[in-house]
Design an enzyme around this catalytic site. Sequence first.
Site, short mmCIF file in Angstrom:
data_model
loop_
_atom_site.label_atom_id
_atom_site.label_comp_id
_atom_site.label_asym_id
_atom_site.label_seq_id
_atom_site.Cartn_x
_atom_site.Cartn_y
_atom_site.Cartn_z
N TYR A 72 0.98 -0.92 -0.48
CA TYR A 72 0.20 -0.04 0.08
C TYR A 72 0.89 1.31 0.10
O TYR A 72 0.46 2.01 -0.57
CB TYR A 72 -1.04 -0.10 1.34
CG TYR A 72 -2.48 1.30 1.14
CD1 TYR A 72 -3.11 0.87 0.77
CD2 TYR A 72 -1.89 2.30 1.72
CE1 TYR A 72 -4.33 1.55 0.27
CE2 TYR A 72 -2.19 2.74 1.87
CZ TYR A 72 -4.01 3.31 0.66
OH TYR A 72 -4.64 4.45 0.64
N PHE A 124 -6.90 20.04 -24.47
CA PHE A 124 -7.58 18.59 -25.68
C PHE A 124 -9.05 18.33 -24.40
O PHE A 124 -9.16 19.04 -23.40
CB PHE A 124 -6.81 17.32 -24.59
CG PHE A 124 -6.81 15.91 -25.15
CD1 PHE A 124 -7.38 15.47 -26.20
CD2 PHE A 124 -8.10 15.17 -23.46
CE1 PHE A 124 -7.92 14.46 -25.82
CE2 PHE A 124 -8.42 13.67 -24.17
CZ PHE A 124 -8.07 13.45 -24.94
N ASP A 125 -9.77 17.70 -24.45
CA ASP A 125 -11.00 17.34 -24.39
C ASP A 125 -10.95 17.40 -22.46
O ASP A 125 -12.27 18.45 -21.91
CB ASP A 125 -12.16 17.06 -25.08
CG ASP A 125 -11.93 15.22 -25.39
OD1 ASP A 125 -10.08 15.17 -24.41
OD2 ASP A 125 -12.39 14.06 -25.75
N ASP A 214 0.98 19.77 -20.80
CA ASP A 214 -0.50 18.69 -20.98
C ASP A 214 0.47 17.48 -21.83
O ASP A 214 1.08 17.73 -23.55
CB ASP A 214 -1.26 18.85 -21.91
CG ASP A 214 -2.22 17.60 -21.72
OD1 ASP A 214 -1.28 16.14 -21.46
OD2 ASP A 214 -3.09 18.06 -22.20
N ALA A 216 0.76 14.60 -22.96
CA ALA A 216 0.58 12.81 -23.29
C ALA A 216 1.21 12.31 -24.24
O ALA A 216 2.19 10.95 -24.43
CB ALA A 216 -1.09 12.66 -23.92
N LYS A 257 -0.60 6.73 -23.20
CA LYS A 257 0.14 7.49 -24.38
C LYS A 257 1.18 6.85 -24.56
O LYS A 257 2.13 5.68 -25.09
CB LYS A 257 -0.55 9.03 -24.94
CG LYS A 257 -1.51 9.42 -25.29
CD LYS A 257 -3.07 8.60 -24.69
CE LYS A 257 -4.23 9.40 -24.40
NZ LYS A 257 -4.24 10.95 -23.90
N HIS A 449 -19.78 14.07 -26.74
CA HIS A 449 -19.24 13.31 -27.43
C HIS A 449 -19.50 11.12 -27.24
O HIS A 449 -19.30 10.55 -27.75
CB HIS A 449 -18.03 13.30 -28.32
CG HIS A 449 -16.71 13.49 -27.51
ND1 HIS A 449 -16.39 14.37 -26.43
CD2 HIS A 449 -15.52 12.63 -27.01
CE1 HIS A 449 -16.26 14.40 -25.72
NE2 HIS A 449 -14.81 13.36 -26.33
#
Length: 457
Positions: A72, A124-125, A214, A216, A257, A449
């Site tokens: 843990y 990004f969305d 960001d 990715a 990604k 979407h």
Amino acid sequence: MDLPLAESWKIKMIEPIRKSTRSERERWLKEAHYNVFKLKAEYVYIDLITDSGTGAMSDRQWASLMIGDESYAGATSFFKMEETVNRITGFKYVLPTHQGRAAENVLFSCLVKEGDYIPGNSHFDTTKGHIESRKAFAIDCTIDEALNTQLELPFKGNVDIQKLEKVLIEHNDKIPFIIVTITNNAAGGQPVSMQNLREVSRLAKKFNKPVLFDSARFAENAYFIKTREKGYAGKTIKEICREMFALADGMTMSAKKDAVVNMGGFIATNMEEWYEQAKIKGIVFEGYVTYGGMNGRDMNALAVGLDENTEFENLETRIRQIEYLAARLDEFEIPYQRPAGGHAIFIDAPKVLTKVAKEEFPAQRLTVELYLEAGIRGCEIGYILADRDPVTRENRFDGNDFLRLAIPRRTYTNNHMDVVAVALKNVFDRRNSITHGMAIEWEAELMRHFTVKLKRL
Ligand SMILES: *Cc1c(COP(=O)(O)O)cnc(C)c1O
């Protein structure tokens, strides 16, 4: 004669895929309300809905799963992952999260308040979702050239420095940070140059604002810097990554990604203040600081994946496959965002379905047609994904309307790419007979979407 370039790996395990008939697909898609997210994956022949979490792991990644430490607190798997992230990014503090949007949720819970402005390049969305759900504003400062799909530019994902400066002047005290997405997913997987990152960093310092990447697809971004930007050909991908991240104060990462794992993400930063705040939110939302929603084994696989995918040969194999598909589409004169990006081909749907009005969502119609043609699942990155304006509640038609064909890492061969290209050509050949698009029957308020219900007009 020069030897042709083949994949930098060989295949050890395979997964059968199944074709279907057109009448089966007609039925399945109708049942799915013409939303490909609602299709069962087994109804799909070639699945290009995303490159997220769909890559094939290496033998070393699979081996690392067996020696995951599931403690843990203080698991060795966490320290392996932390060491790798430190080494590749130069960021000292690492906080695991179960995926990229969770990293956004944790960090933005600390940093974003109602009425704030977050400038960046095509958020990004999920990033936009996490900003707008906090009643803040995502201001897109991508260069205008990114909107013209036929323009060939080496770094079409760049931030427009003048636009950014204008936002910084107008909303100075309401800006918690600047965000740069590498590569720029929404603009077509387009890279951002080191030069541009440097200019953003310089401007941010002038206004005393932190910069968040960001990240990715940061490794793919580094590949483009190496192969396209002057002065970088002789540098390794890892050297370029360190240089990129030195221009930021922190990063959020979707490891699904460029770390080539099925699930995982993290926040990394050198800002102690961000880390201390994020730790608390992380514990509430994700779990204790040395696992944050991840299994020990997955942190191991993430560490190995990051290391392997920041090597040139692996990235070269990947990006050449995207270029291969692009070359096939060129043969058929099918218009897409040029040049081909790092992870996907973005078909310029309004240029294909010229008779379909924008109010009838051309890219969604093209997505539907490609699935019906050959069981190939792409996804709409366009007017439906753009959601409504949070203030006026009007549809947003000011961006691009793409059918995205995202290529999973190390998953399909170039034979599959040939099937995709020819299926698209068949749709392209009958484009003038498609005069209507889609209508929305039901939609969610945010990120519609994923769940939207549509009908074919
Ligand atoms: C995928 C992605 C995210 C979100 O990550 P998830 O792991 O899907 O939650 C954020 N930003 C960009 C640029 C992405 O491509």
